[in-house]
Write a protein that holds these residues in place. Structure first.
Motif, PDB file in Angstrom:
ATOM      1  N   SER A   1       0.807  -1.225   0.000  1.00 41.25           N
ATOM      2  CA  SER A   1       0.000   0.000   0.000  1.00 41.25           C
ATOM      3  C   SER A   1       0.837   1.270   0.000  1.00 41.25           C
ATOM      4  CB  SER A   1      -0.921   0.006   1.227  1.00 41.25           C
ATOM      5  OG  SER A   1      -1.688  -1.167   1.280  1.00 41.25           O
ATOM      6  N   SER A   2       1.938   1.246   0.730  1.00 41.00           N
ATOM      7  CA  SER A   2       2.766   2.444   0.839  1.00 41.00           C
ATOM      8  C   SER A   2       3.399   2.838  -0.493  1.00 41.00           C
ATOM      9  CB  SER A   2       3.860   2.232   1.886  1.00 41.00           C
ATOM     10  OG  SER A   2       4.642   1.080   1.573  1.00 41.00           O
ATOM     11  N   ASP A   3       3.416   1.918  -1.460  1.00 39.66           N
ATOM     12  CA  ASP A   3       4.013   2.197  -2.769  1.00 39.66           C
ATOM     13  C   ASP A   3       2.989   2.528  -3.845  1.00 39.66           C
ATOM     14  OD1 ASP A   3       6.523   1.590  -1.690  1.00 39.66           O
ATOM     15  OD2 ASP A   3       6.375  -0.526  -2.241  1.00 39.66           O
TER      16      ASP A   3
ATOM     17  N   GLU B   1       4.321   1.110   8.482  1.00 45.21           N
ATOM     18  CA  GLU B   1       4.156   2.159   7.476  1.00 45.21           C
ATOM     19  C   GLU B   1       2.698   2.614   7.384  1.00 45.21           C
ATOM     20  OE1 GLU B   1       5.688  -0.662   7.001  1.00 45.21           O
ATOM     21  OE2 GLU B   1       7.766  -0.197   6.432  1.00 45.21           O
ATOM     22  N   LEU B   2       2.497   3.876   7.077  1.00 50.45           N
ATOM     23  CA  LEU B   2       1.161   4.415   6.890  1.00 50.45           C
ATOM     24  C   LEU B   2       0.478   3.680   5.737  1.00 50.45           C
ATOM     25  CD1 LEU B   2      -0.903   6.581   7.730  1.00 50.45           C
ATOM     26  CD2 LEU B   2       0.119   8.090   6.002  1.00 50.45           C
ATOM     27  N   GLY B   3      -0.742   3.271   5.959  1.00 54.63           N
ATOM     28  CA  GLY B   3      -1.479   2.518   4.949  1.00 54.63           C
ATOM     29  C   GLY B   3      -1.555   1.040   5.259  1.00 54.63           C
ATOM     30  N   ASN B   4      -0.806   0.587   6.275  1.00 52.81           N
ATOM     31  CA  ASN B   4      -0.858  -0.814   6.686  1.00 52.81           C
ATOM     32  C   ASN B   4      -1.851  -0.981   7.837  1.00 52.81           C
ATOM     33  OD1 ASN B   4       1.102  -1.336   4.800  1.00 52.81           O
ATOM     34  ND2 ASN B   4       2.773  -1.552   6.270  1.00 52.81           N
TER      35      ASN B   4
ATOM     36  N   THR C   1      -4.736   4.663  -1.567  1.00 51.11           N
ATOM     37  CA  THR C   1      -3.489   5.305  -1.134  1.00 51.11           C
ATOM     38  C   THR C   1      -3.548   5.467   0.381  1.00 51.11           C
ATOM     39  OG1 THR C   1      -4.531   7.457  -1.547  1.00 51.11           O
ATOM     40  CG2 THR C   1      -3.044   6.623  -3.261  1.00 51.11           C
ATOM     41  N   PRO C   2      -2.433   5.694   1.032  1.00 51.68           N
ATOM     42  CA  PRO C   2      -2.475   5.914   2.486  1.00 51.68           C
ATOM     43  C   PRO C   2      -3.184   7.200   2.904  1.00 51.68           C
ATOM     44  CG  PRO C   2      -0.291   5.162   1.808  1.00 51.68           C
ATOM     45  CD  PRO C   2      -1.048   5.489   0.552  1.00 51.68           C
TER      46      PRO C   2
END
Length: 350
Positions: free
Chosen positions: A73-75, A168-171, A97-98
């Motif tokens: 997700s972070s990518d 990470e943001l989005g996890n 996206t995050p």
């Protein structure tokens, strides 16, 4: 354009389970290339695909029309941005996206490039959700006043090294599973007025949140609760809805994921059909009649998602899962996380 040629970024769980076989089931789509940096596993099931080691080969290939992003997700933002700048249509795994700000930027870029951009909210094509949607459209429950959507499991000891469990943001489970429930709620009931969130890390050593209890408020009359816990050993209902005429309760999970993991191919006989023991229970009134019984679950079809994407690309249908809808879900996730941190209900500001 009679056929849309597809490039798949990533052949991990999502790529090999959901995207590749479902794309292969849609006549208008052709799985042409797969990015696999360390192997060529995709060729075992799809021997005709071109395996490339660098994503730039997809961007630079003029024969590729649609790129599917299944990276962590972070990518997502970077891969979607690069694919759009390369002139490709894009499908990206959920969560979009995050942050909502990143989603806004990608939506603007897709419009500028004149390309289709969609997020893989496949759970709109689960049979139980399709059944629920039909019940509501027919007014079988009357005016819904309360609903609970749950996605529970029993996994109390953190063992996974999966990227979804990272910091990470989005996890975390709210972005991973909660975004499906949130997308379903928004599809059925629209944008709420306020949100209250309780999002936690319950397991020992957890870096990402693994529990959520989020409530969506629609004025004074309707409340939707979204929940998930890794400490639920006894099955809970997937959906519970109470309305002015009656109640609907549904257990179980759509069978498509398990079938895909087992190597099943969509659009084969009885695809997506649930056994009778998982059909939802209905207790309601129809006119002067009191009705109790089960409702046969509509067969789900993830291929319908990709068929709609194909028809949208060739200009024959309106896109069903719009990026703006996926963006709104991300914004409400942000507000729910803020609500959890601050311990208060927040108004929805999109």
């Amino acid at each position: 354009m009679s056929q849309v040629r597809v490039g798949l970024i990533g052949y991990g769980f999502a790529g090999r389970t959901f995207h590749a076989p479902v794309v292969n089931a849609v006549p208008g789509l052709k799985l042409a290339s797969v990015v696999e940096r360390r192997s060529e596993q995709s060729k075992e099931r799809f021997p005709w695909v071109n395996v490339v080691k660098d994503v730039r080969e997809l961007y630079e290939d003029p024969s590729i029309d649609l790129i599917i992003v299944t990276t962590p997700s972070s990518d997502h933002f970077k891969f979607v941005q690069d694919a759009l700048l390369a002139g490709k249509h894009v499908v990206v795994e959920k969560p979009f996206t995050p942050t909502a700000a990143e989603a806004d930027e990608l939506i603007a870029l897709a419009k500028k490039q004149g390309k289709v951009l969609s997020v893989f909210h496949n759970r709109r094509f689960d049979g139980d959700f399709l059944t629920l949607k039909e019940l509501l459209s027919q007014g079988v429950l009357g005016d819904v006043r309360e609903a609970t959507f749950r996605w529970d499991g029993f996994d109390p000891v953190l063992r996974s090294t999966n990227w979804r469990e990272g910091s990470e943001l989005g996890n975390g489970i709210f972005y991973d599973l909660g975004v499906h429930l949130l997308d379903q709620a928004l599809t059925l009931f629209g944008i709420p007025d306020a949100v209250s969130g309780d999002v936690r890390k319950q397991r020992e050593g957890a870096e990402a949140h693994d529990y959520f209890d989020v409530t969506l408020f629609y004025g004074d009359r309707l409340k939707i609760n979204l929940r998930s816990s890794r400490f639920v050993r006894e099955a809970t209902p997937r959906y519970v809805l109470h309305g002015s005429k009656g109640t609907f309760i549904k257990y179980g999970v759509d069978p498509q994921e398990r079938a895909l993991i087992g190597g099943g191919q969509p659009n084969t006989p009885n695809w997506g059909k649930e056994p009778r023991e998982l059909w939802g229970k209905l207790n309601t009134s129809i006119g002067d009649l009191h009705v109790e019984g089960v409702i046969e679950t509509i067969a789900g079809s993830y291929a319908d998602y990709y068929n709609n994407v194909y028809e949208s690309i060739i200009g024959q249908a309106e896109l069903e899962v719009k990026p703006e809808q996926a963006r709104n879900a991300i914004r409400i996730i942000e507000l729910a996380l803020q609500s959890s941190e601050e311990g208060r209900k927040l108004p929805i500001t999109l």
